[in-house]
Scaffold this active site. Structure first.
Site, short mmCIF file in Angstrom:
data_model
loop_
_atom_site.label_atom_id
_atom_site.label_comp_id
_atom_site.label_asym_id
_atom_site.label_seq_id
_atom_site.Cartn_x
_atom_site.Cartn_y
_atom_site.Cartn_z
N HIS A 212 6.43 -1.83 3.51
CA HIS A 212 6.19 -3.22 3.94
C HIS A 212 5.39 -3.93 2.87
CE1 HIS A 212 3.09 -0.57 5.64
NE2 HIS A 212 2.22 -1.56 5.45
N THR B 123 -1.01 2.92 6.50
CA THR B 123 -1.09 3.49 7.85
C THR B 123 0.27 3.52 8.55
OG1 THR B 123 -1.62 1.32 8.79
CG2 THR B 123 -3.49 2.74 8.18
N GLY C 217 -4.62 3.26 1.62
CA GLY C 217 -4.82 2.82 3.00
C GLY C 217 -3.55 2.58 3.78
N HIS D 177 6.58 2.98 6.73
CA HIS D 177 7.84 2.26 6.56
C HIS D 177 7.45 1.16 5.58
CE1 HIS D 177 11.65 0.32 8.46
NE2 HIS D 177 11.23 -0.51 7.51
N ASN E 26 0.86 -1.19 0.00
CA ASN E 26 0.00 0.00 0.00
C ASN E 26 0.89 1.23 0.00
OD1 ASN E 26 -2.49 -1.38 0.13
ND2 ASN E 26 -2.22 -1.70 2.33
P1 AMP Z 1 -0.72 -0.63 5.91
O1 AMP Z 1 -2.16 -0.29 6.13
O2 AMP Z 1 -0.44 -1.16 4.52
O3 AMP Z 1 0.20 0.52 6.27
O4 AMP Z 1 -0.41 -1.84 6.86
C1 AMP Z 1 0.05 -1.70 8.18
C2 AMP Z 1 -0.10 -3.03 8.83
O5 AMP Z 1 0.67 -3.05 10.00
C3 AMP Z 1 -1.55 -3.37 9.21
O6 AMP Z 1 -1.95 -4.58 8.56
C4 AMP Z 1 -1.47 -3.52 10.73
O7 AMP Z 1 -2.31 -4.54 11.22
C5 AMP Z 1 0.00 -3.85 10.94
N1 AMP Z 1 0.52 -3.51 12.24
C6 AMP Z 1 0.33 -2.36 12.94
N2 AMP Z 1 0.98 -2.40 14.12
C7 AMP Z 1 1.62 -3.61 14.16
C8 AMP Z 1 2.46 -4.25 15.13
N3 AMP Z 1 2.80 -3.67 16.29
N4 AMP Z 1 2.90 -5.50 14.84
C9 AMP Z 1 2.56 -6.11 13.68
N5 AMP Z 1 1.78 -5.54 12.72
C10 AMP Z 1 1.31 -4.31 12.96
ZN ZN Z 2 10.94 2.96 9.72
#
Ligand code: AMP
Ligand code: ZN
Length: 114
Positions: free
Chosen positions: A100, A95, A93, A98, A87
Protein backbone atom coordinates in the site's frame (compact mmCIF):
# COMPACT_ATOMS: atom_id res chain seq x y z
CA UNK A 1 -6.03 -14.05 0.28
CA UNK A 2 -9.08 -14.32 2.53
CA UNK A 3 -6.99 -13.62 5.64
CA UNK A 4 -5.54 -10.37 4.30
CA UNK A 5 -7.21 -7.19 5.60
CA UNK A 6 -6.66 -5.17 2.44
CA UNK A 7 -7.76 -8.06 0.18
CA UNK A 8 -10.96 -8.08 2.20
CA UNK A 9 -11.35 -4.31 1.85
CA UNK A 10 -10.76 -4.61 -1.91
CA UNK A 11 -13.42 -7.35 -2.04
CA UNK A 12 -15.86 -5.16 -0.11
CA UNK A 13 -16.05 -7.62 2.79
CA UNK A 14 -14.77 -4.98 5.21
CA UNK A 15 -16.10 -1.43 4.85
CA UNK A 16 -13.87 1.46 3.87
CA UNK A 17 -14.27 5.01 2.64
CA UNK A 18 -13.29 4.51 -0.98
CA UNK A 19 -12.03 7.54 -2.83
CA UNK A 20 -11.02 5.85 -6.11
CA UNK A 21 -11.11 2.49 -7.84
CA UNK A 22 -10.32 1.03 -11.23
CA UNK A 23 -9.39 -2.37 -12.69
CA UNK A 24 -6.06 -2.57 -10.86
CA UNK A 25 -6.25 -0.19 -7.88
CA UNK A 26 -8.42 0.80 -4.95
CA UNK A 27 -7.80 3.91 -2.81
CA UNK A 28 -9.48 4.51 0.55
CA UNK A 29 -9.17 6.68 3.63
CA UNK A 30 -6.78 5.42 6.32
CA UNK A 31 -8.74 4.45 9.44
CA UNK A 32 -6.20 6.21 11.68
CA UNK A 33 -5.23 9.32 9.71
CA UNK A 34 -1.87 10.92 10.45
CA UNK A 35 -2.61 14.09 8.49
CA UNK A 36 -5.71 15.89 7.14
CA UNK A 37 -5.28 13.78 3.98
CA UNK A 38 -4.26 10.18 4.62
CA UNK A 39 -5.27 7.89 1.81
CA UNK A 40 -4.00 4.38 1.05
CA UNK A 41 -3.58 3.27 -2.56
CA UNK A 42 -3.54 -0.52 -2.90
CA UNK A 43 -3.38 -2.96 -5.81
CA UNK A 44 -6.35 -5.28 -6.20
CA UNK A 45 -3.90 -8.17 -6.49
CA UNK A 46 -2.26 -9.47 -3.31
CA UNK A 47 1.42 -8.65 -2.95
CA UNK A 48 2.74 -8.79 0.61
CA UNK A 49 5.66 -6.35 0.45
CA UNK A 50 7.79 -4.36 -1.98
CA UNK A 51 10.18 -7.35 -1.91
CA UNK A 52 7.61 -9.28 -3.95
CA UNK A 53 7.66 -6.87 -6.89
CA UNK A 54 9.16 -7.85 -10.22
CA UNK A 55 9.57 -5.97 -13.45
CA UNK A 56 6.10 -7.16 -14.42
CA UNK A 57 4.74 -4.88 -11.70
CA UNK A 58 6.39 -1.70 -13.00
CA UNK A 59 3.19 -0.45 -14.72
CA UNK A 60 1.18 -1.19 -11.55
CA UNK A 61 3.58 0.74 -9.32
CA UNK A 62 3.59 3.59 -11.80
CA UNK A 63 -0.20 3.66 -11.70
CA UNK A 64 -0.18 3.69 -7.90
CA UNK A 65 2.22 6.63 -7.72
CA UNK A 66 0.41 8.59 -10.41
CA UNK A 67 -2.93 7.94 -8.68
CA UNK A 68 -1.48 9.20 -5.39
CA UNK A 69 -0.43 12.42 -7.11
CA UNK A 70 -3.87 12.77 -8.73
CA UNK A 71 -5.65 12.33 -5.40
CA UNK A 72 -3.37 14.91 -3.79
CA UNK A 73 -4.01 17.29 -6.68
CA UNK A 74 -7.77 16.79 -6.43
CA UNK A 75 -7.58 17.84 -2.78
CA UNK A 76 -5.53 20.92 -3.54
CA UNK A 77 -2.18 19.67 -2.24
CA UNK A 78 -0.17 19.52 -5.47
CA UNK A 79 1.55 22.88 -5.15
CA UNK A 80 1.93 22.97 -1.38
CA UNK A 81 3.18 19.41 -1.27
CA UNK A 82 2.33 15.97 0.01
CA UNK A 83 4.17 12.79 0.95
CA UNK A 84 3.98 9.24 -0.39
CA UNK A 85 5.31 6.33 1.69
CA UNK A 86 5.70 2.60 1.13
CA UNK A 87 6.65 0.86 4.38
CA UNK A 88 8.42 -2.47 3.86
CA UNK A 89 8.67 -5.02 6.66
CA UNK A 90 9.24 -4.63 10.37
CA UNK A 91 11.96 -1.99 10.58
CA UNK A 92 9.86 0.38 8.49
CA UNK A 93 6.78 -0.28 10.61
CA UNK A 94 4.74 -2.23 8.07
CA UNK A 95 1.70 -3.69 9.84
CA UNK A 96 -0.52 -4.75 6.92
CA UNK A 97 1.20 -7.15 4.56
CA UNK A 98 -0.53 -6.12 1.35
CA UNK A 99 1.44 -3.49 -0.54
CA UNK A 100 0.00 0.00 0.00
CA UNK A 101 1.08 3.53 -0.75
CA UNK A 102 0.35 6.09 1.96
CA UNK A 103 -0.62 9.54 0.62
CA UNK A 104 -0.32 12.21 3.29
CA UNK A 105 -0.91 15.94 3.12
CA UNK A 106 -2.54 18.98 4.63
CA UNK A 107 0.06 19.70 7.28
CA UNK A 108 3.79 20.33 7.42
CA UNK A 109 5.51 16.93 7.55
CA UNK A 110 8.88 16.68 9.26
CA UNK A 111 12.00 15.05 7.86
CA UNK A 112 13.73 12.75 8.65
CA UNK A 113 10.80 10.48 9.53
CA UNK A 114 10.78 8.76 12.91
P1 AMP B 1 1.57 0.21 7.47
O1 AMP B 1 1.98 0.47 8.89
O2 AMP B 1 2.45 0.90 6.47
O3 AMP B 1 1.43 -1.27 7.19
O4 AMP B 1 0.16 0.88 7.30
C1 AMP B 1 -1.05 0.24 7.55
C2 AMP B 1 -2.10 1.29 7.58
O5 AMP B 1 -3.36 0.67 7.46
C3 AMP B 1 -2.11 2.10 8.88
O6 AMP B 1 -1.91 3.49 8.58
C4 AMP B 1 -3.49 1.82 9.46
O7 AMP B 1 -4.07 2.94 10.10
C5 AMP B 1 -4.27 1.42 8.22
N1 AMP B 1 -5.42 0.57 8.46
C6 AMP B 1 -5.49 -0.52 9.27
N2 AMP B 1 -6.72 -1.07 9.23
C7 AMP B 1 -7.45 -0.30 8.37
C8 AMP B 1 -8.81 -0.35 7.91
N3 AMP B 1 -9.67 -1.29 8.31
N4 AMP B 1 -9.21 0.62 7.05
C9 AMP B 1 -8.36 1.59 6.65
N5 AMP B 1 -7.06 1.67 7.03
C10 AMP B 1 -6.61 0.75 7.89
ZN1 ZN C 1 -3.95 -8.86 0.35
Amino acid sequence: MSSCLFCRIVAGEIPSKRVYEDDELVAFEDINPQAPMHVLVVPRTHLATLNDLSGDHDPLVGSMVRRAAAIAADRGYAAGGFRTVFNCNADAGQTVFHVHLHVLGGRRLSWPPG
